[in-house]
Write a protein that holds these residues in place. Structure first.
Motif, PDB file in Angstrom:
ATOM      1  N   GLU B  34       0.831  -1.201   0.000  1.00  0.00           N
ATOM      2  CA  GLU B  34       0.000   0.000   0.000  1.00  0.00           C
ATOM      3  C   GLU B  34       0.874   1.263   0.000  1.00  0.00           C
ATOM      4  OE1 GLU B  34      -2.350   0.020   3.499  1.00  0.00           O
ATOM      5  OE2 GLU B  34      -3.793   1.492   2.749  1.00  0.00           O
ATOM      6  N   VAL B  35       1.825   1.303   0.940  1.00  0.00           N
ATOM      7  CA  VAL B  35       2.683   2.483   1.072  1.00  0.00           C
ATOM      8  C   VAL B  35       3.581   2.616  -0.152  1.00  0.00           C
ATOM      9  CG1 VAL B  35       4.680   3.379   2.334  1.00  0.00           C
ATOM     10  CG2 VAL B  35       2.623   2.699   3.576  1.00  0.00           C
ATOM     11  N   ARG B  37       3.141   1.539  -3.198  1.00  0.00           N
ATOM     12  CA  ARG B  37       2.357   1.954  -4.371  1.00  0.00           C
ATOM     13  C   ARG B  37       2.075   3.448  -4.334  1.00  0.00           C
ATOM     14  NH1 ARG B  37      -1.776  -2.502  -4.638  1.00  0.00           N
ATOM     15  NH2 ARG B  37      -0.789  -4.031  -5.978  1.00  0.00           N
ATOM     16  N   GLU B  38       1.684   3.909  -3.143  1.00  0.00           N
ATOM     17  CA  GLU B  38       1.330   5.322  -2.981  1.00  0.00           C
ATOM     18  C   GLU B  38       2.558   6.207  -3.238  1.00  0.00           C
ATOM     19  OE1 GLU B  38      -1.773   6.387  -2.604  1.00  0.00           O
ATOM     20  OE2 GLU B  38      -1.022   8.436  -2.698  1.00  0.00           O
ATOM     21  N   ARG B  41       3.199   6.252  -6.903  1.00  0.00           N
ATOM     22  CA  ARG B  41       2.190   7.078  -7.570  1.00  0.00           C
ATOM     23  C   ARG B  41       2.543   8.561  -7.459  1.00  0.00           C
ATOM     24  NH1 ARG B  41      -2.558   9.493  -6.937  1.00  0.00           N
ATOM     25  NH2 ARG B  41      -2.464   9.500  -4.669  1.00  0.00           N
ATOM     26  N   ARG B  42       3.177   8.913  -6.332  1.00  0.00           N
ATOM     27  CA  ARG B  42       3.540  10.308  -6.103  1.00  0.00           C
ATOM     28  C   ARG B  42       4.904  10.671  -6.696  1.00  0.00           C
ATOM     29  NH1 ARG B  42       1.286  13.430  -2.366  1.00  0.00           N
ATOM     30  NH2 ARG B  42      -0.805  12.768  -1.907  1.00  0.00           N
ATOM     31  N   PRO B 143      -0.142   5.083   5.883  1.00  0.00           N
ATOM     32  CA  PRO B 143      -0.660   5.075   4.520  1.00  0.00           C
ATOM     33  C   PRO B 143      -1.581   6.259   4.229  1.00  0.00           C
ATOM     34  CG  PRO B 143      -0.810   2.883   5.474  1.00  0.00           C
ATOM     35  CD  PRO B 143      -0.370   3.797   6.576  1.00  0.00           C
ATOM     36  N   GLN B 144      -2.500   6.572   5.162  1.00  0.00           N
ATOM     37  CA  GLN B 144      -3.429   7.699   4.948  1.00  0.00           C
ATOM     38  C   GLN B 144      -2.663   9.014   4.879  1.00  0.00           C
ATOM     39  OE1 GLN B 144      -4.235   4.901   7.027  1.00  0.00           O
ATOM     40  NE2 GLN B 144      -5.822   5.773   8.362  1.00  0.00           N
ATOM     41  N   ALA B 147      -1.045   9.331   1.629  1.00  0.00           N
ATOM     42  CA  ALA B 147      -2.064   9.567   0.597  1.00  0.00           C
ATOM     43  C   ALA B 147      -2.514  11.027   0.594  1.00  0.00           C
ATOM     44  CB  ALA B 147      -3.257   8.639   0.836  1.00  0.00           C
TER      45      ALA B 147
END
Lengths: 222, 178
Positions: B34-35, B37-38, B41-42, B143-144, B147
């Motif tokens: 999750e982390v 990927r995020e 993505r950034r 993670p949040q 994000a």
């Protein structure tokens, strides 16, 4: 019977004198010193570790070191970094001013309890640490004590206070609470504050000053 | 704030540091898909983890398939160099790491270790987060936080100094001010 009464009287008088002397020392604590002679004062600097040491180094870098001479640095025996940083700082003074001679000493002190140590063995290590602290303080007899936690500074400040009561050496104690303390004092800070042992007590956040009104708010050191 | 332009490449490194502590929960948190990927993505390309005395070993990856390249090490004498080279720093809550990163004007997420007994460290991170100098997270909220990261919204931290303390000490002892 009379003899017991007499020795009892002597003991009570002795305790009364000590109590009065302790109250007198407490009364003078926090009152500015009239240092007309402007003589340099021997200074004990108690180093914490990591962030504490960094904050202390920031303070030392703006202090006129000529006035605080000679300087004695004490750090926990398990802390290898802090004295190293103090040495680098002292060397930089020598380079800057070309001062010769030894105006700084570096000492390690036993800690009463290491993280995770059992309480049974702590009794012995505490005794050992106290004896060591006592020996160091009697030898150094600083006129100024500057500390910013953690626990290492407590026995040293207690002994400094004891030396004041006994009239061996008058020292001014300054305590700077760590920048990490925003809402609550550390245990060391709380002890020194509650026992009125520090002549000046500094905090780095306004919230803390509102809670502990005798403290001076000085803004962030980092 | 913003990212430093390292000129040569589009290499954008996230540096994770736990200092001398053991903070497996943080290493585990950044090691999740999750982390990673995020972060990818950034636009972050590398993830470098300084894991200190922790025992959890993150999965390394060369990052050839477009995902984040992951590397780790235990200790280094040149943390400063890693901080300087980083585009984003994720750090434990020790004041040393926090202020070193802020001084370098790097975007910073501080992760509070909830396993510490005397958890006063969250005080500093929360205060500085309130003042918008950094983001404050827990291992489970990382993670949040990533994000919702808005690096541009962070305010630069102006280092304080100790002259007020020195003045008060001088005054107390009867020394003249410098």
């Amino acid at each position: 019977m009379e003899q017991i009464n007499q020795s009892c009287f002597y003991l009570m008088s002795f305790l009364a004198i000590i109590a009065i002397r302790a109250l007198y020392v407490l009364y003078l604590t926090g009152k500015p010193r009239r240092n007309k002679s402007q003589q340099p004062l021997s200074t004990l600097i108690v180093l914490g570790s990591g962030g504490h040491t960094a904050e202390m180094m920031n303070l030392l870098s703006v202090l006129q070191t000529d006035s605080f001479t000679p300087r004695f640095y004490i750090a926990a025996a398990t802390d290898n970094m802090s004295l190293q940083k103090a040495r680098v700082f002292e060397d930089s003074l020598v380079d800057k001013k070309g001062v010769k001679g030894v105006s700084a000493q570096f000492t390690q002190i036993y800690r009463s309890r290491e993280v995770g140590q059992s309480y049974v063995t702590s009794v012995w290590t505490t005794l050992l640490a106290t004896a060591h602290a006592l020996w160091l303080m009697i030898r150094i007899r600083p006129q100024v004590v500057i500390c910013n936690g953690p626990g290492t500074c407590i026995p040293l400040c207690m002994i400094a206070f004891l030396l004041k009561i006994m009239g061996i050496r008058w020292s001014s104690i300054f305590y700077v609470e760590s920048i990490a303390r925003v809402r609550r004092l550390s245990l060391s800070g709380l002890l020194l504050y509650k026992l009125h042992m520090a002549d000046q007590f500094f905090v780095q956040w306004p919230q803390l000053q509102r809670k502990y009104t005798r403290a001076h708010y000085v803004g962030c050191l980092m | 704030m913003g990212d430093t332009l390292d000129g040569l490449s589009s290499k954008r490194t996230v540096f994770v540091t736990v200092g001398t502590t053991c903070f497996d929960a943080l290493v585990k948190a950044v090691d999740t898909l999750e982390v990673k990927r995020e972060l990818s993505r950034r636009g972050y390309t590398h993830l470098l983890i300084q894991m200190g005395r922790g025992t959890y070993v993150p999965t390394t990856s060369p990052g050839e398939d477009g995902s984040v390249a992951v590397e780790y090490f235990h200790f280094s004498s040149s943390i400063a160099d890693h901080l300087r080279a980083a585009s984003l720093v994720i750090s434990h809550a020790g004041s040393g790491s926090i202020f070193e990163t802020l001084r370098l004007a790097k975007p910073l997420i501080v992760v509070v270790n909830e396993d510490l007994m005397d958890n006063h460290q969250s005080e500093l991170a929360e205060e500085l987060a309130e003042r918008k100098h950094l983001y404050c997270a827990r291992p489970q909220t990382l993670p949040q936080i990533i994000a919702g990261l808005d690096v541009e919204s962070l305010l630069p931290y102006h280092p304080g100094d100790a002259t007020p303390v020195a003045k008060l000490i001088n005054h107390f002892l009867g020394f003249p001010d410098a």
